[in-house]
Enzyme design. Structure first.
Site, PDB file in Angstrom:
ATOM      1  N   CYS A 181       0.835  -1.203   0.000  1.00  0.00           N
ATOM      2  CA  CYS A 181       0.000   0.000   0.000  1.00  0.00           C
ATOM      3  C   CYS A 181       0.874   1.260   0.000  1.00  0.00           C
ATOM      4  O   CYS A 181       1.530   1.550  -0.987  1.00  0.00           O
ATOM      5  CB  CYS A 181      -0.981  -0.040   1.166  1.00  0.00           C
ATOM      6  SG  CYS A 181      -2.366   1.130   0.996  1.00  0.00           S
ATOM      7  N   HIS A 202      -3.452  -5.621   1.158  1.00  0.00           N
ATOM      8  CA  HIS A 202      -2.703  -5.880   2.390  1.00  0.00           C
ATOM      9  C   HIS A 202      -2.629  -7.365   2.736  1.00  0.00           C
ATOM     10  O   HIS A 202      -3.491  -7.878   3.472  1.00  0.00           O
ATOM     11  CB  HIS A 202      -3.365  -5.136   3.552  1.00  0.00           C
ATOM     12  CG  HIS A 202      -3.190  -3.658   3.508  1.00  0.00           C
ATOM     13  ND1 HIS A 202      -2.218  -2.996   4.229  1.00  0.00           N
ATOM     14  CD2 HIS A 202      -3.863  -2.701   2.819  1.00  0.00           C
ATOM     15  CE1 HIS A 202      -2.294  -1.696   3.992  1.00  0.00           C
ATOM     16  NE2 HIS A 202      -3.283  -1.480   3.136  1.00  0.00           N
ATOM     17  N   GLU A 213      -0.704  -8.682   4.891  1.00  0.00           N
ATOM     18  CA  GLU A 213      -0.474  -8.828   6.330  1.00  0.00           C
ATOM     19  C   GLU A 213      -1.769  -8.828   7.134  1.00  0.00           C
ATOM     20  O   GLU A 213      -1.767  -9.194   8.318  1.00  0.00           O
ATOM     21  CB  GLU A 213       0.475  -7.728   6.840  1.00  0.00           C
ATOM     22  CG  GLU A 213      -0.153  -6.375   7.106  1.00  0.00           C
ATOM     23  CD  GLU A 213      -0.438  -5.550   5.860  1.00  0.00           C
ATOM     24  OE1 GLU A 213      -0.737  -4.341   6.011  1.00  0.00           O
ATOM     25  OE2 GLU A 213      -0.369  -6.087   4.737  1.00  0.00           O
TER      26      GLU A 213
END
Length: 227
Positions: free
Chosen positions: A87, A195, A197
């Site tokens: 991002c 994302h 994560e």
């Protein structure tokens, strides 16, 4: 000894804690790196996480790209160190010249916060070797400036060299060629807007599909870099 993966924090970074958790879940040691410190503390790879570094002033990622830590990251990336930009991290890598193109305001000028399916296009990178080509992975996305843009010759180069890593299946932000993530020529530096994560545990994410990116890096740190 487990791999050491550094996670950078800039003023305004939001997702460094989640990125560090993903690194630990993959079996590596997460090492905190501060934007004003040029020392990478002997890490084997680096994650440039998401957020709104410096409030996205000037251009998203433009100020962070000049930070002391990024000068060292640029040098080490040139030697083959795996680097992942997520991002705002993707925006920083673009501003730093580690990846081509630019991330601009989304189509319709809307901020999007959504779970999205990505198609895995390139599995020959430090961060995607654990996936299968054509695999669809479900990960969250949250950005207002994620529309990938580049000159036509750059797009042709990325497509021709197989350097598109992920594509949106819905292309909600209007990126050229539905590009969600790209890689450097040697496959060691990867940037994407969604994302991974946030998709590493069933308790907190829509899937665990993102964990494989961090697991892939575990093998990459021991593999010879083609620089």
């Amino acid at each position: 000894m487990s791999a050491k993966i550094g996670v950078i924090t800039f003023p305004g970074t939001l997702d460094d804690v989640d990125a560090s958790r993903a690194v630990r879940l993959a079996g590596a040691e997460a090492v905190s790196l501060w934007h004003a410190d040029a020392d990478l503390k002997g890490v084997d790879a680096v994650v440039v996480p998401g957020g709104f570094s410096y409030g996205d002033y000037l251009r998203s990622g433009a100020i962070s790209a000049l930070a002391p830590v990024m000068r060292t990251v640029i040098d080490e990336a040139g030697k083959g160190m795996p680097v992942l930009g997520i991002c705002n991290g993707f925006q920083i890598l673009s501003e730093a010249g580690l990846l081509p193109g630019a991330l601009t305001r989304n189509e319709g000028l809307h901020f999007h916060c959504t779970d999205t399916y990505l198609e895995v296009v390139n599995t020959d990178t430090a961060w995607t070797s654990g996936y299968e080509a054509g695999q669809k992975i479900l990960v969250p996305a949250k950005h207002g400036e994620g529309r990938f843009q580049a000159a036509q010759e750059t797009i042709d180069e990325l497509e021709g060299e197989g350097r598109v890593v992920f594509r949106y299946t819905d292309n909600y932000n209007g990126s050229l060629n539905a590009i969600a993530g790209i890689t450097s020529a040697n496959g060691r530096v990867v940037g994407l807007m969604p994302h991974p994560e946030h998709a590493v545990e069933t308790l907190t994410g829509p899937s665990t599909d993102g964990l494989q990116m961090f697991l892939s890096a575990m093998g990459a740190v021991d593999a010879p870099a083609n620089v």
